[in-house]
Scaffold this active site. Structure first.
Site, short mmCIF file in Angstrom:
data_model
loop_
_atom_site.label_atom_id
_atom_site.label_comp_id
_atom_site.label_asym_id
_atom_site.label_seq_id
_atom_site.Cartn_x
_atom_site.Cartn_y
_atom_site.Cartn_z
N ASP A 156 36.17 41.61 54.76
CA ASP A 156 35.63 39.91 54.85
C ASP A 156 36.82 39.55 55.75
OD1 ASP A 156 33.90 37.97 55.12
OD2 ASP A 156 33.53 37.69 53.05
N GLU A 189 33.22 40.01 60.01
CA GLU A 189 34.21 38.92 60.44
C GLU A 189 33.44 37.87 61.28
OE1 GLU A 189 36.21 38.13 64.62
OE2 GLU A 189 34.46 39.04 64.25
N TRP A 190 32.02 37.83 61.21
CA TRP A 190 31.01 36.76 61.37
C TRP A 190 30.95 36.68 63.05
CZ3 TRP A 190 35.18 33.83 58.44
CH2 TRP A 190 35.13 34.19 57.10
N GLY A 191 31.23 37.61 63.71
CA GLY A 191 31.06 37.66 65.01
C GLY A 191 31.97 36.52 65.94
N ASP A 211 26.84 33.30 57.64
CA ASP A 211 25.98 34.03 56.66
C ASP A 211 24.48 33.45 56.81
OD1 ASP A 211 28.51 34.81 55.58
OD2 ASP A 211 28.59 33.87 53.51
C1 GLA Z 1 31.56 35.52 53.14
C2 GLA Z 1 30.47 36.75 53.60
C3 GLA Z 1 29.52 36.73 52.55
C4 GLA Z 1 30.05 37.00 51.47
C5 GLA Z 1 30.85 36.03 50.85
C6 GLA Z 1 31.39 36.35 49.54
O1 GLA Z 1 30.99 34.30 53.23
O2 GLA Z 1 30.13 36.60 54.64
O3 GLA Z 1 28.56 37.79 53.29
O4 GLA Z 1 30.57 38.44 51.27
O5 GLA Z 1 31.73 35.95 51.85
O6 GLA Z 1 32.45 35.45 49.14
#
Ligand code: GLA
Length: 409
Positions: A156, A189-191, A211
């Site tokens: 993450d 890394e969410w892009g 998310d």
């Molecule tokens: C981030 C990630 C999620 C999850 C949470 C855990 O938000 O994007 O998928 O793993 O952390 O805290």
């Protein structure tokens, strides 16, 4: 004698240089670990920080008894909050109360079921849930995971101020390499820093967005960040399909199928779209108590076959007409998957006339003029005519019609 001393010194010097070479790192992921999108289960969407070894073992049991394993699901992934503290030497330990038998014993259990175990860490100082991150401990943590028998690492991006994503992920790749156990690396890394542009040699999948949120078409605004409904995530995949392929997948996040926020119809649509996107299929519900509907959706082998097709081409939106969107995905052997999605909250009737399409990425051609394709409805699980006639159907709100096209011999 003098000659001998010179020779000895030369050997020592060369040896020093060759030891120096050992510090060259291998920043390339293990190949051949995810030639089709990874399939499994992850604790986060349903359980958040409430994880412990008994629940994980029960989930592994349920994976087998529900038929999920038989349908292709392999990974049991523990997300955030399994951690205890680091010891005086810096080694990470699981929470001693929640994982009292230790991770090695848990991995042995999961392996005994014919499944694989995944774990979670973070490139920063702390995970998103405030547990110890891997920053500065990358090689030690990778070694620990390898010793435990871990097969999959979701890594993450919280608390990474000042770090550059590509470098941080390459560091953990090098650490996993050094540890020597083939471990799937899920770049989470969410892009933000466009992982699709640098992730192909570094990891096996990369998150493309923030998310997911358990709704079909909404945004959940948390103030400093937002989480996204299924349709919002879908729209964010635009322009990314050329980066995906065998061994390296766009990851639009884990499934919310069966978590309560979506109707049965919406669960079906969510699963179908993730199949069309060649997305990793990581279930996020409680496998121990899922309804018959949820189980039927998650284990629909014909829809899974679209996702797992060995050609590994991510599908694309071909056309839109009055809220009905048509998605296409070329398949190995000249077949195609077609998904009609009604994005409206009203029922929609539509007609689709088969016309030639060339996929600009894979160069595959769907040519109903030169080839007759037979149609199979993958949710009704029955034959549905051929491409000689247009498709005429009425879709309930948020419903899908998924067809598999096979060239007629
Ligand atoms: C981030 C990630 C999620 C999850 C949470 C855990 O938000 O994007 O998928 O793993 O952390 O805290």
């Amino acid at each position: 004698m003098k000659k001998l001393v010179v020779l000895a010194l030369t050997i020592i010097t060369l040896n020093c240089y060759s030891q120096g070479d050992n510090y060259k790192q291998n920043y390339k992921k293990f190949e051949d670990l995810a030639l089709t999108p990874p399939m499994g289960w992850n604790s986060w969407n349903k359980f958040a920080c409430n994880v412990d070894e008994n629940m994980i073992k029960q989930m592994a049991d349920a994976m087998v008894t529900t038929g999920m394993k038989d349908a292709g699901y392999t990974y049991i992934n523990i997300d955030d909050c399994w951690h205890g503290n680091r010891d005086s030497l810096g080694f990470i330990h699981p929470d001693p109360k929640r994982f009292s038998s230790g991770m090695k014993a848990l991995a042995d259990y999961v392996h005994s079921k014919g499944l694989k175990l995944g774990i979670y860490s973070d490139a920063g100082s702390q995970t998103c849930g405030g547990r110890p991150g891997s920053r500065g401990y990358e090689f030690q943590d990778a070694m620990t995971y390898a010793q435990w028998g871990i097969d999959y690492l979701k890594y993450d991006w919280c608390n990474t101020e000042g770090l550059k994503a590509e470098g941080a992920y390459k560091t953990i790749t090098a650490a996993l390499r050094k540890a020597g156990r083939p471990i799937v690396l899920s770049i989470c890394e969410w892009g933000t820093d466009k992982p699709w542009t640098w992730g192909q040699s570094v990891g096996h999948l990369w998150r493309t967005t923030g998310d997911i949120y358990d709704c079909f078409d909404c945004i959940n605004d948390h103030g400093s960040w937002k989480s996204w409904g299924v349709m919002q995530i879908l729209d964010k995949q635009e322009g990314l399909r050329q980066y995906a392929g065998p061994g390296h997948w766009n990851d639009p996040d884990m499934l919310e199928v069966g978590n309560g926020g979506l109707s049965v119809t919406e669960n079906k649509a969510h699963f179908s779209i993730w199949a069309m996107l060649a997305s990793p299929l990581i279930a996020g519900n409680d496998l121990r108590s899922m309804s018959a509907d949820t189980k039927a959706i998650l284990t629909n082998k014909e829809v899974i076959a679209i996702n797992q097709d060995p050609l590994g081409v991510q599908g694309f939106k071909h056309s839109m007409k009055d809220s009905v969107h048509t998605w296409l995905k070329p398949l190995k052997g000249g077949g195609w998957a077609v998904c009609f999605l009604n994005r409206s909250v009203l029922p929609k009737s539509f007609q689709y006339d088969w016309t030639p399409v060339i996929d600009t990425v894979s160069k595959r051609e769907l040519n109903p003029k030169s080839t007759v394709y037979t149609l199979r409805d993958l949710w009704l699980k029955k034959e549905a005519g051929t491409t000689e006639k247009p498709v005429k159907a009425t879709l309930a709100p948020h419903d899908v019609l998924v067809l598999r096209l096979t060239p007629k011999k």
